[in-house]
Design an enzyme around this catalytic site. Structure first.
Site, PDB file in Angstrom:
ATOM      1  N   ALA A 137       0.944  -1.129  -0.060  1.00 47.09           N
ATOM      2  CA  ALA A 137       0.029   0.041  -0.059  1.00 47.09           C
ATOM      3  C   ALA A 137       1.004   1.263  -0.093  1.00 47.09           C
ATOM      4  CB  ALA A 137      -0.876   0.112   1.276  1.00 47.09           C
ATOM      5  N   TYR A 138       1.940   1.191   0.769  1.00 48.17           N
ATOM      6  CA  TYR A 138       2.838   2.419   0.901  1.00 48.17           C
ATOM      7  C   TYR A 138       3.337   2.480  -0.331  1.00 48.17           C
ATOM      8  CZ  TYR A 138       6.410   5.433   2.447  1.00 48.17           C
ATOM      9  OH  TYR A 138       7.321   6.419   2.780  1.00 48.17           O
TER      10      TYR A 138
END
Length: 231
Positions: A137-138
């Site tokens: 996600a990051y």
């Protein structure tokens, strides 16, 4: 000083990296609004379009102008295999790290374009170029910041507003403050210089990108990785 009379917003301004950036801009003569969900000079929730719009409006009402936006707010999110990533956690990371940049840029850009001079500096991450395992996600959110930077830069290239992006490796501050010793050693091992970056090194690069000294560079991705991005 080179930013005398200029007004800058720094999101995530109450955190370690944001404080370093804001302090360096003030040294250059700028009036800085430290905007953060946790406090600072102005409260802002970058995930909320209305909050970003209120930040821009309040800054203009109080200071009469806006010249620089530094999109620094961000979160690391969870670490783990993508197959175990909670969709709600995925959305949360994207909302803060990518949609937050959109909301704040959208809210502030008209004032910069109207003035005919402005600087937008987005803080991404080497994870957005390389992809960090177990941080899908990051990594995805920071890759989006790079693409967003390039797209907006082309839109406003003829207006006097420059939009650039900084891509740091792990820094000794900010999100790494919550990292374990083992995680910090892993971050350090990936950097050819053999150390983490310093917040003031990020702040110095941002200050240049926010200044009149940067005059013919837009849509660019500036490396701050101690050699990690050398292929």
């Amino acid at each position: 000083m080179e930013l005398d009379g200029r007004v800058a917003i720094v999101t995530g301004g109450a955190g370690g990296l944001g404080r370093a950036i804001a302090g360096r801009l003030e040294t250059a003569g700028a009036t800085v609004v430290r905007a953060d969900v946790a406090g600072g000079d102005a409260l802002v929730d970058v995930t909320d379009a209305g909050s970003a719009e209120a930040l821009a409006a309040e800054t203009l009402a109080r200071h009469g102008r806006l010249d620089v936006l530094v999109n620094n707010a961000g979160i690391a999110g969870p670490s783990g295999p993508v197959s175990e990533l909670d969709p709600a956690e995925w959305r949360r990371v994207l909302d803060v790290n990518l949609t937050g940049v959109f909301h704040c840029t959208r809210a502030c850009l008209p004032a910069l374009v109207e003035r005919g001079w402005g600087r937008v500096v987005n803080v991404s991450s080497i994870a957005g170029l390389d992809g960090n395992p177990f941080m899908a996600a990051y990594s995805a959110s920071k890759a989006g910041v790079v693409a967003f930077t390039r797209a907006v830069a082309k839109e406003v290239a003829a207006t006097g507003v420059l939009v650039n992006c900084v891509v740091p490796a792990a820094l000794d501050g900010g999100l790494t403050d919550a990292a374990s010793d083992d995680e910090r050693e892993l971050f350090r091992s990936r950097i050819p210089m053999g150390r983490l970056g310093r917040p003031e090194e990020l702040a110095e690069l941002v200050a240049w990108l926010a200044s009149p000294r940067c005059s013919f560079s837009t849509g660019a991705v500036y490396d701050l990785t101690g050699g990690r991005n050398v292929h």
